[in-house]
Design an enzyme around this catalytic site. Sequence first.
Site, short mmCIF file in Angstrom:
data_model
loop_
_atom_site.label_atom_id
_atom_site.label_comp_id
_atom_site.label_asym_id
_atom_site.label_seq_id
_atom_site.Cartn_x
_atom_site.Cartn_y
_atom_site.Cartn_z
N ASP A 481 0.65 -1.10 -0.08
CA ASP A 481 -0.03 0.19 -0.10
C ASP A 481 0.80 1.24 -0.03
O ASP A 481 2.11 1.10 0.23
CB ASP A 481 -0.79 0.08 1.26
CG ASP A 481 -1.66 1.28 1.58
OD1 ASP A 481 -2.36 1.58 0.36
OD2 ASP A 481 -1.81 1.66 2.67
N ASP A 676 -1.76 -0.92 6.02
CA ASP A 676 -1.95 -0.35 7.65
C ASP A 676 -3.28 0.08 7.62
O ASP A 676 -3.77 0.39 8.82
CB ASP A 676 -0.87 0.82 7.85
CG ASP A 676 -1.34 1.87 6.92
OD1 ASP A 676 -1.74 2.01 5.97
OD2 ASP A 676 -1.15 3.01 7.60
#
Length: 797
Positions: A481, A676
């Site tokens: 990400d 996250d």
Amino acid sequence: MRRGLPRTRNRFPWIVPSRHWRRRATRPIWIPPAQPLQHQRCNKLAEPITESVTLPVLGMTCASCQHHVEDALRSTAGVESAHVDLMAHRASVVFDPAVAQPEALVQAIRDAGYDAVLPRPDAAGKASESSDAGSARKAYITLAAGAAAMLLAMPLGAEMGVLDHALMRFFPWLYALPPGLLRWFLLAVTAILMPWAGRSIFVSAIRSLRHGTTNMNTLVALGTSVAFTYSAYATLWPAPGRQVYFDAVLLIMGFLLLGKALEARAKRRALAALDSLSRLRPVTARRIVDGVETLVPLDEIRPGDSVLVLPGERFPVDATILEGRTTVDESMLTGESEPLPREPGGRVLAGSLNYDGAVVCQAQSLGEATVLAQITRMVEQAQSSRAPMERLADRASSIFVPVVLGLAVITFLAWIVAAHSLQLALANTVAVLVIACPCAMGLAVPAALTVAVGRGAQLGVLFKGGEALERLAHLDAIVLDKTGTLTVGRPVLAAIHPLAGHAENDLLRMAAAAEERSNHPLAHAVVDHARGLGLVWPAAEDVQIVPGRGLTANVEGHECMLGNEALFAESFIKLPEGIAPPDPGVTRLWMALDGAPSGFFDARDALRADAAEAIAELRHSGLRVLMLTGDSSAAAGPVAQQAGITEVEAGLDPAGKLARIRALQQSGLRVAMVGDGINDAGALAQADAGIAMGTGADLAQEAGDVLLLRAQPSAIPAALHLARSTVRVMRQNLIWAAGYNVIGIPLAAGLLYPGFHILLSPWVAAAAMAFSSVSVLTNSLRLRRWQPASAASSAPR
């Protein structure tokens, strides 16, 4: 652009499927539409209330013992699950307290032929160390007596050899003693030392036989008993050709006890990381009430209490600093070696070291709720877990002792038939019994896993179990990400652009009211900027989160929407034309009031300092590296370029990330996902290995197989290389344990005698058995010194 749900204690089972479902095969995961914030709590069916307890188990020596204790516990009424950790000698049991009680679990273990006690803090460790010291003392005494017995038994041999002639030159009196006197003296010494040194071995063997099971002690007790009985018979009724094996009995006992003592010491070293974590928290704290400082037991501290921490002391609780400035050392918790500055408003963790300033802090989390306790719990659970590689060893260990007993019978009959010699048959049978070692097989994988999990925790890498570690070691591609993973995750507003005559501060105030309850990095940017300008606002109402899109809320009587272009398109709100695209590396947040565009915010996030180096190391490891993000291509492109990533897919919502992970898996790749945010949870669960950043959302951390406590990309290749090194050590241990038994048992049976006239003495076989498990543990302990290195040095070999 990515969005996140507010940080709450809720869990969202529709995003994170059960780990039991997750395999490389695809499976459906439903990501729901927007839900009202007040309705996010899941309604679950009532489940039976269960409790868990960890019981110290005494008397286990090998994997067979482990299986017997597990079977005894699982067959107890009310027990839902039971797992026995051979390394730590403990049983973790989940049970229904309405049906079973801890006392019943202890009794079940005792009925299986072992011993257990209810857990008592700190008592087990001290008792274990005392027991190990006693075993070592018995081992040295027995070995010394065995060596003396070997010397005294030299004149009793059937033929004079070269060694006998050398001994006669130095000890002529020894060969002048009557053989009968030597035999009776050796019988008396062995009869005294054998039950004294081997009491625990014989008791365990008798208990096992009484319950219809076998273990390693069965083999040793049987072998030494046969050797002693035959030697006693040869002493009571001496005859030409009848030899005695009292020296072998004592040496077998001595080497076995010495091996156990060394093994216990190695196990304690393997568990040292967990012990060091448990010792970090102080037992007292300086509580301040009305300006008066009082030293009190830690159990008396309550949330909200003011606590004084002096330089050089460790923080007793998770807290927020109220007064003073200092730097703290969190290296034992997060692996972060650099001292971290803390000032009023900053958060400190229990167990971290206060360096250079006296600070007053307000207690937030206590006891088992602290980050330290959670890390300790995760490490303990991971060390107790089983890796897939262990299953083969488990199957072999479960039948090992019966197979060795069968081979011993075959050896005895073969020597009787082939050599017509009872003493040769007995000697080789005893050698087969004592050389066999199921311990090395049972410890091969758990030992390496225990050390690796502890070492990972010291470096800020938490593996959630052996299966997670093994999956991480066998990857083909890794997907990352952007926001919060490769970038700092704390973007700042670069510009505010009002539309339709709205004032800049009014727009910012209303946006902050809506975003205040979101945990997305862009929400923090908006709220922090508004607070920095001294703006205040009433609480928003009817906040609804749209994962991967944005949110809607009622603010000051207006229907407010904040999100990306996709959210506006889905809501049929047309964006104004003629707006210049955002600058490279800038993320744009659109805002609408009452269905009309009212402005947009541009935010910029910085690449983490070690991101480019981490990506280069991952590539050097042979991994394919991709970046998936919900941000626009204009924001993602420059970040990917700086990080050195060539494969980038932008504008993905959670379902899009999930679909891309599945596509990679369907192409035959084993994929890891690093994220996250809340919208990474589905992809983390779908990936073969999920790596969650420790600073991210709770749900992302729950979905990950590996949790990185340091918010640094360099921890990603470190976790990968540690996993690969661990799997390599596991394989080495299994090869050694299997090879030792495959080669050692035939040698003990006399395989080399027909061609080379070489026989393995029973005491030599005992020494080899004793040190086989020690060698496995010693090889595993090399992981304690493991340091993050280049991909080349950590690549599988």
